[in-house]
Design an enzyme around this catalytic site. Structure first.
Site, short mmCIF file in Angstrom:
data_model
loop_
_atom_site.label_atom_id
_atom_site.label_comp_id
_atom_site.label_asym_id
_atom_site.label_seq_id
_atom_site.Cartn_x
_atom_site.Cartn_y
_atom_site.Cartn_z
N ASP A 1 -18.74 12.18 -0.94
CA ASP A 1 -18.76 10.86 -1.54
C ASP A 1 -19.14 9.85 -0.46
O ASP A 1 -18.34 9.55 0.42
CB ASP A 1 -17.38 10.54 -2.12
CG ASP A 1 -17.35 9.25 -2.93
OD1 ASP A 1 -18.37 8.53 -2.94
OD2 ASP A 1 -16.31 8.97 -3.54
N GLU B 1 -15.76 8.39 -11.93
CA GLU B 1 -14.95 8.37 -10.70
C GLU B 1 -14.57 6.94 -10.36
O GLU B 1 -13.45 6.68 -9.91
CB GLU B 1 -15.74 9.01 -9.54
CG GLU B 1 -14.95 9.17 -8.25
CD GLU B 1 -15.05 8.00 -7.29
OE1 GLU B 1 -14.41 8.04 -6.23
OE2 GLU B 1 -15.77 7.01 -7.60
N GLU B 2 -15.52 6.02 -10.57
CA GLU B 2 -15.28 4.64 -10.20
C GLU B 2 -14.19 3.98 -11.06
O GLU B 2 -13.71 2.90 -10.72
CB GLU B 2 -16.58 3.84 -10.31
CG GLU B 2 -17.69 4.29 -9.38
CD GLU B 2 -17.41 4.00 -7.92
OE1 GLU B 2 -16.31 3.50 -7.60
OE2 GLU B 2 -18.29 4.27 -7.08
N ASP C 1 -29.53 13.12 6.53
CA ASP C 1 -30.10 14.41 6.90
C ASP C 1 -29.03 15.32 7.50
O ASP C 1 -28.87 16.48 7.10
CB ASP C 1 -31.24 14.19 7.89
CG ASP C 1 -32.06 15.44 8.15
OD1 ASP C 1 -32.00 16.38 7.33
OD2 ASP C 1 -32.77 15.48 9.17
N ILE D 1 -31.82 21.62 5.04
CA ILE D 1 -32.02 20.94 3.76
C ILE D 1 -33.05 19.82 3.98
O ILE D 1 -32.80 18.91 4.77
CB ILE D 1 -30.69 20.35 3.24
CG1 ILE D 1 -29.68 21.46 2.99
CG2 ILE D 1 -30.93 19.56 1.96
CD1 ILE D 1 -30.11 22.50 1.98
#
Length: 436
Positions: free
Chosen positions: A197, A168-169, A299, A41
């Site tokens: 997350d 979500e928070e 990464d 990726i």
């Protein structure tokens, strides 16, 4: 990641997309074919998404929080990328705090509709900042993995679904809404949910969720191939979007690079970084910007996302012999009261349970003779592990029992049932496990 009380370090309906999926009975499990190798990726691509999220925050009051223009602009950006890549996307609306929220769901065409692998992350920030590590990092990695699926024209055995959660928070609002409004038949088709997350923390650790053993081992194998030691994730346990899926019996797993807990000397020695400093000093702060990212961690973790998606969407992976399924949540046992249960979902097995299924039990109680303990199979069949006895005055039940469960289907929700049948002494189920 949503906030929680600080813990000691020692310690509405289903989406239209889902409705389009076929409803045929699941096919018999077959031996998996060779797994395609996940692509690298590109870090530059992931960081480009983060730059775009930062720009969106800058243009919208400095944040991308639920109910704010910055959040909707973030959703629109991700959706446009996926639409252009050939995904079927859908926005699921909900309301929280008087404001409209959005979940973005993206389905990749093909794959077995009765075996759905999901990967997701929350896209909202807190109001105090742009939320680039929390959780632009997970959102960008999942987005770029989804785009890599499109570039490769991946044809996995399982159906792939990606998700970006809102609010979500504010307490996992978006993901709870999705799970709660997913029909039971559709929930049963979820073979796993992967959660990402905070995966680019500036003083990073490499933490793996210890929930579903197959998913956990998939991530551990990836890092072992890089000679990177991992630790079990505890700081965010139950505080992110995997929690509603886990509560619904869906196998879950994921990655985490740390929030406001302090990196120890031992962790700094094996991972680098600064001991005595938080994994992310800008957690939930205005300094959580594109400058608040460790490129190496981002990464590696982005590549791990792709590795898991490619590996777990290809056929059936059976846990190795000796796999442990456990529940460590405490359950109070009422004094001379009704029976209580603790559940362990078993997934990824084939056929029936073993003829020598090991049941490890740890019950804290001041008079163990009061207790009757049973193992309940998924179909409700009870296997007596321990009877009550007025002469058994020892504290606690710490034992491993062997049960012939060969007539029971292995997969499903198994339960430990405990009843206190006499007065005056109290206790709780501390933990229990099944070893296959």
């Amino acid at each position: 990641m949503r906030p929680a009380r600080r813990r000691s370090l020692s310690a509405a309906a289903a989406l239209a997309v889902a409705a389009l999926l076929a409803t045929a009975a699941p096919a018999a499990q077959a031996a998996p074919r060779a797994v395609a190798v996940a692509p690298d990726i590109p870090l530059a691509n992931v960081k480009a998404h983060l730059t775009r999220l930062q720009s969106i925050a800058n243009a919208n009051g400095g944040n991308r929080a639920h109910g704010r223009a910055g959040y909707k602009a973030s959703v629109d950006y991700v959706k446009a990328e996926l639409d252009a890549a050939g995904y079927t996307t859908a926005l699921q609306q909900f309301t929280s705090g008087g404001a409209t929220g959005y979940n973005l769901i993206a389905d990749w065409p093909g794959g077995d509709p009765n075996q759905v692998l999901m990967a997701g992350s929350h896209l909202d920030s807190v109001t105090s900042g742009a939320g680039i590590n929390d959780n632009g990092s997970g959102s960008a990695a999942v987005l770029e993995t989804a785009l890599a699926v499109s570039r490769a024209q991946l044809a996995p055995d399982k159906h792939l679904r990606f998700a970006w959660w809102g609010a979500e928070e504010l307490g996992l609002v978006g993901s709870k809404y999705y799970v709660n409004n997913l029909a039971t038949a559709e929930r049963s088709k979820l073979s796993g949910y992967l959660n990402f997350d905070m995966i680019g923390s500036p003083n990073p650790g490499y933490f793996v969720y210890d929930d579903d053993p197959v998913i956990e081992q998939t991530f551990k194998d990836y890092y072992a191939g890089l000679s990177i030691p991992t630790e079990i994730e505890t700081e965010g346990d139950g505080r992110s979007d995997h929690a509603p899926f886990k509560s619904a019996g869906v196998p879950v797993g994921g990655l985490f690079s740390g929030a406001d807990y302090t990196k120890t000397s031992a962790q700094a020695q094996k991972w680098g970084g600064t001991a005595g400093q938080s994994f992310d000093r800008c957690y939930h702060s205005s300094c959580d910007t594109t400058a608040n990212i460790n490129d190496t961690a981002l990464d590696r973790n982005s590549d791990a996302v792709a590795h898991a998606v490619w590996t777990l969407s290809a056929g059936t992976v059976t846990p190795p012999a000796g796999t442990v399924f456990s529940n460590v949540a405490n359950v109070s046992v009422p004094d001379n009261g009704a029976a209580v249960t603790s559940s362990v979902p078993v997934t990824g097995r084939t056929g029936n349970a073993p003829s020598a299924l090991e049941v490890g039990v740890d019950i804290k109680h001041t008079y163990r003779g009061d207790l009757v303990v049973d193992l309940l199979a998924p179909d409700g069949t009870a296997y007596r592990l321990k009877n009550s006895s007025s002469s058994d005055s020892v504290d606690n039940v710490t034992a491993t029992y062997t049960v012939n469960a060969s007539s029971e289907t292995a997969n499903g929700t198994w339960k430990l049932q405990v009843r206190d049948v006499a007065a005056q002494d109290t206790g709780y189920i501390d933990s229990w496990q099944l070893t296959y």
